[in-house]
Structures are given as structure tokens and as C-alpha cells.
Design an enzyme around this catalytic site. Structure first.
Site, PDB file in Angstrom:
ATOM      1  N   HIS A 180       0.493  -1.550   0.207  1.00 26.73           N
ATOM      2  CA  HIS A 180       0.002  -0.359   0.405  1.00 26.73           C
ATOM      3  C   HIS A 180       0.728   1.556   0.164  1.00 26.73           C
ATOM      4  CE1 HIS A 180      -3.281  -2.566   1.541  1.00 26.73           C
ATOM      5  NE2 HIS A 180      -2.639  -2.876   1.816  1.00 26.73           N
TER       6      HIS A 180
ATOM      7  N   SER B  90      15.156  20.606 -16.583  1.00 26.85           N
ATOM      8  CA  SER B  90      13.568  21.389 -17.085  1.00 26.85           C
ATOM      9  C   SER B  90      14.203  22.350 -17.557  1.00 26.85           C
ATOM     10  CB  SER B  90      12.676  21.508 -15.682  1.00 26.85           C
ATOM     11  OG  SER B  90      12.613  23.018 -15.856  1.00 26.85           O
TER      12      SER B  90
ATOM     13  N   LYS C 254      16.149  20.621 -11.995  1.00 21.94           N
ATOM     14  CA  LYS C 254      15.292  19.970 -12.063  1.00 21.94           C
ATOM     15  C   LYS C 254      16.555  18.290 -12.738  1.00 21.94           C
ATOM     16  CE  LYS C 254      12.092  18.925 -10.465  1.00 21.94           C
ATOM     17  NZ  LYS C 254      10.396  18.841 -11.668  1.00 21.94           N
TER      18      LYS C 254
ATOM     19  N   GLU D  80       9.505   7.676 -16.997  1.00 23.63           N
ATOM     20  CA  GLU D  80       7.800   7.993 -17.263  1.00 23.63           C
ATOM     21  C   GLU D  80       7.160   7.683 -18.769  1.00 23.63           C
ATOM     22  OE1 GLU D  80       7.747  12.169 -14.212  1.00 23.63           O
ATOM     23  OE2 GLU D  80       8.756  12.147 -15.841  1.00 23.63           O
TER      24      GLU D  80
ATOM     25  N   TYR E   1     -12.829 -14.079 -44.680  1.00 24.34           N
ATOM     26  CA  TYR E   1     -12.081 -12.741 -44.725  1.00 24.34           C
ATOM     27  C   TYR E   1     -12.803 -11.151 -45.112  1.00 24.34           C
ATOM     28  CZ  TYR E   1      -8.717  -8.782 -45.906  1.00 24.34           C
ATOM     29  OH  TYR E   1      -8.005  -7.820 -45.885  1.00 24.34           O
TER      30      TYR E   1
ATOM     31  N   LYS F 288      -2.820  -3.753 -38.565  1.00 29.58           N
ATOM     32  CA  LYS F 288      -0.820  -4.382 -38.490  1.00 29.58           C
ATOM     33  C   LYS F 288      -0.607  -2.774 -37.894  1.00 29.58           C
ATOM     34  CE  LYS F 288      -1.940  -5.925 -42.700  1.00 29.58           C
ATOM     35  NZ  LYS F 288      -2.686  -6.808 -42.205  1.00 29.58           N
TER      36      LYS F 288
END
Ligand code: ARG
Length: 460
Positions: free
Chosen positions: A157, A277, A283, A290, A317, A325
Site C-alpha cells: 500500500h 527542465s 531539475k 515516465e 475475410y 497491422k
């Protein structure tokens, strides 16, 4: 505009918008190699079966082999005006060997041809992907082995729970990636050879499907011509497997993102896999991770795309199926890229021992160990849980460490609590106490590391 593979009955030309809208060459050109290989096997079979003269088959095969060379050398010039990969190869062959090229499409339809091409392509892609997964596993294993002694607080948790060997946590990644590999291999088992189904009902010509199957390295033939051209379950199956794999990658990325925060401070991700950043000079962001996490949505979207595409289609078909695709290719490319960069990123993580050691002074991490200490002294699980619950509450209320309690104070909670309980308020002791198979016990974990080193044949 090259000549179409159909159209004699059409009283007029198709609208150019129709040509554009129905064209698939922009994406199915990546199947060219397999289209040619399938055609070579088909031509050989037509010759052997005397459906076309042997010398024609030989000429066609020769022409196709030279096209194959161009395709493999990236020199084949695709005509984006020609409808699809099949018509491109057919046109190129006609240009090379003349009219005899028109015999190639005997006892074949683009419906069974595309099913063949995709299955051959998938066989190869699955092989490559499994290699990429294995490389990632080896990279994770190396990271685990280099930090084999490191202990971290484990979370449930997202709340601190119990002590855990970092290597044990990382081995969990290796286990689930192994299942991902198995799932992909398993999908390969059902890639049966469809050529010979023709449009959907088979053919009155005496073809030899088994010969083509063997030539192309398939183990089995599809058993029903309608099924051969109607289904795309093999595409869906691979997409589902890729979705599960990407969920695993996404969760691993999430772990590392959390661990790299100042709040956790367990690891440092190398600058070469971070970005900065434009406004905040301080940063150092884990954008690669991510984007691994974010790409997972794309893979799942591709799965849903094809599931929805197929759900209402009548057998056999339908042209809708052409649209499987872009989804399949995108998923394969994206997962391939995710695996490649993740492998490199794992090779460039440093762990922050001091910051982790500080977190391990949190005595609540040893509560389960105290419960088990009491159980070993004869208390029931319930009694032990209640006693330790009271100890935790008191230590939080009074801001007092359990390790500072005197023998007498300990006895107030339970007569079974001796001073020796303090020996287990320690991360190393905690992991050593675990003995069950599959647990974080250091001996068991190092056995697992050895097992995986052998299994992955990893040089670590
Ligand atoms: N391009 C089609 C596909 O990807 C295969 C061609 C079949 N076309 C046809 N008109 N029957 O599914």
C-alpha cells in the site's frame, strides 16, 4: 498508376480517394521479405505439382530470389501507387520476367497470403523480442548481483512494511519477465501455415500444402480454409502478451521513479537517462522511465483497437482486417524500444546506501518479526498481533523506541518478551529470520541469483 490485380469487370476507374483510402503499402511494406519467401515456396510447389510448368516455376523462383536480395539490402523500390505489398512484389516480378510472372498467383489469394506473411513476420519478431527481454533480465540480474547485500524497506500500500533484500525485489522483475517470454513463445505454437486456403474455400487445383509448410519451417497446417483467412486471434494474442509485458515494464518504471525521488532517495539514475527542465534549473527528471510507463497506454490501446476491430466481423475475410497491422507493428516497435532503453538504464543505477540505512532504523519494519518471535514462544497469532500492536501504539504515543525498553517494560506487554527480542530489531536479522522457500532469506536469494545466472547464461 500500376495495373491492379483486379478490375476487368469494373466499367470505370476507381476514384483516386478510394485508391488512397484502401492502400496499405505504407505499412505492410515491412512484410516484403516474408511475402517473397512465401511466394518462392508457393512457386516451387506449383512446379512440383505440375500446376505450372517446371521451367516457369524456376524462372519465377529466380526472379523472386533477385527481388529478395533487393528487399534484404533495402534496395527494393516500393511503388506507393500500388495497392499493397503483394501487388508491389507481383509488379516487380512482372517487370523482371514478363508474363510468366502472372502464373505465380495461381491457387492463392491475398487473403491467405497476408495471413502467411504476418505469421512469418511474427515468428521472427517474437524471437527478437524474447532476446530483448532476456537482455533486460540479464541487466536487472547484474544490478541485483552488484548489490546482493543491500536491504531496503519493502512496501505494501506504499506504506513501509518489512525489510527486504533489494536483490529479492529485483528477482521479482526477472520472474515476471520470464513468464512474459513464455507467453510469447506459447503464442508461436499456434502460428500454423495458412497458405492454400486461397480466398476462403480452398482450391480445385492439386496443391501440396504440406510441402509449402515444410519449406517455410512451419510445424502445422491450418485445418480449415475459412478459419485460415477469417481470424486474427494470433495478432490479438501477441498484442495481449505485449500488453501484459508492458504493464510489468510500467510497474518497474514506477518503482524506480519512486525510488529516485528525494522522499525515497534509494537510488540515483544516471544523468544519461534523465532530462532537465526548461524553467527549473535544479531539475533532474526520470523522463525515460515516465515514457516507459506512458507507452504502456499505447500498447493497451493497440490491443483494444484490434479486439474492437474484429468483434463484429462476419466470417470469412473482410478488409477491416487490414487495419490490424498498424496496431501490431506499433506495439512491437514500441515494446522493443522500451526493452532496449530499460536494459541500458538498469546498467546505470547507483544505490544510495546511507539514505537507505537511515530508513531501516524505523522499528515498525520489524513488527512481523516480533509477532513471529512470540508465536515461536507459544502465543497464538492473535495474541501476538495484539501485543505488538500495543507496543507500536505506545512507542508512537510516547515517541519511544522499542529497542530502548528495559526488561521490565517489555514484560508489561508480555511475559514472553525477553531482552533477546532486541536482537531482531535489525534489518539483517530480519531477512535472516525468513526461512520459507521463495522468501527474502539471503541464502535462498543468492541461490536464485546463481540459478538465474545459469538460466540466462548471463555474463555477470
Ligand atoms: N491488405 C489486406 C490485409 O492486410 C490483404 C489483401 C486482401 N485484400 C482483398 N481485397 N481481399 O488484410
Amino acid at each position: 498508376m500500376p495495373k491492379k490485380m483486379w478490375g476487368t469487370r469494373f466499367p470505370k476507374k476507381t476514384n483516386s480517394l478510394t485508391d488512397e483510402f484502401t492502400s496499405s503499402i505504407a505499412f505492410d511494406k515491412r512484410l516484403a521479405e516474408y511475402d517473397v519467401l512465401g511466394s518462392i515456396a508457393h512457386a516451387k510447389m506449383l512446379g512440383r505439382q505440375k500446376i505450372i510448368p517446371l521451367k516457369d516455376a524456376a524462372l519465377i523462383t529466380k526472379g523472386l530470389n533477385s527481388i529478395l536480395k533487393d528487399v534484404l539490402a533495402n534496395k527494393f523500390k516500393f511503388d506507393l501507387q500500388a495497392e499493397d505489398v503483394h501487388s508491389n512484389i507481383q509488379d516487380a516480378l512482372s517487370k523482371k520476367i514478363g508474363k510468366v510472372a502472372h502464373k505465380l498467383h495461381t491457387a492463392r489469394s491475398r487473403n491467405d497470403q497476408i495471413a502467411l506473411d504476418v505469421k512469418m513476420y511474427l515468428r521472427e519478431e517474437i524471437k527478437n523480442l524474447n532476446l530483448e527481454i532476456k537482455n533486460l533480465q540479464a541487466s536487472i540480474l547484474k544490478f541485483a548481483k552488484n548489490n546482493a547485500q543491500a536491504i531496503i524497506p519493502g512496501y505494501t500500500h506504499l506504506q513501509p512494511a518489512q525489510c527486504l533484500l533489494l536483490a529479492h525485489h529485483l528477482l521479482a522483475y526477472i520472474e515476471c519477465l520470464e513468464r512474459d517470454k513464455e507467453r510469447l513463445f506459447d503464442a508461436q505454437k499456434r502460428l500454423d501455415m495458412p497458405l492454400g486456403a486461397c480466398a476462403f474455400s480452398g482450391t480445385g487445383l492439386a496443391i501440396d500444402r504440406k510441402f509449402v509448410m515444410k519449406e517455410l519451417g512451419f510445424k502445422n497446417l491450418t485445418q480449415n480454409s475459412v478459419d485460415s483467412v477469417s481470424d486474427r486471434d494470433y495478432v490479438i494474442e501477441v498484442l495481449a502478451n505485449l500488453s501484459i509485458l508492458s504493464v510489468h515494464l510500467s510497474r518497474m518504471a514506477e518503482d524506480l521513479i519512486l525510488w529516485a525521488t528525494k522522499e525515497f532517495n534509494f537510488i540515483d539514475i544516471d544523468f544519461s537517462f534523465c532530462t532537465g527542465s526548461s524553467i527549473m534549473p535544479h531539475k533532474k527528471n526520470p523522463d525515460v522511465l515516465e515514457l516507459i510507463r506512458g507507452s504502456t497506454g499505447q500498447i493497451q490501446g493497440n490491443l483494444l483497437n484490434v479486439l474492437t476491430l474484429m468483434k463484429g466481423l462476419p466470417y470469412a475475410y473482410n478488409r477491416d482486417m487490414q487495419l490490424d497491422k498498424p496496431a501490431l507493428f506499433d506495439a512491437l516497435d514500441t515494446v522493443g524500444n522500451m526493452l532496449k532503453i530499460f536494459k541500458e538504464l538498469f546498467a546505470n543505477i547507483a544505490i544510495k546506501k546511507e539514505a537507505i540505512a537511515l530508513k531501516l532504523t524505523d522499528e515498525s519494519l520489524f513488527c512481523v518479526d516480533i509477532v513471529e518471535y512470540l508465536i515461536k514462544k507459544g502465543l497464538s497469532y492473535r495474541e501476538a498481533h495484539d501485543i505488538v500492536g500495543r507496543m507500536v501504539k505506545a512507542s508512537l504515543d510516547k515517541k519511544e523506541k522499542i529497542s530502548n525498553l528495559s526488561a521490565q517494560e517489555l514484560k508489561k506487554y508480555s511475559l514472553k518478551l525477553g531482552l533477546d527480542v532486541k536482537n531482531i530489531l535489525d534489518a539483517r536479522a530480519s531477512v535472516n529470520l525468513k526461512i520459507s522457500y521463495g522468501s527474502t532469506n539471503p541464502k535462498l536469494v543468492s541461490q536464485q541469483l546463481v540459478k538465474w545466472k545459469k538460466r540466462l547464461n548471463a555474463r555477470i
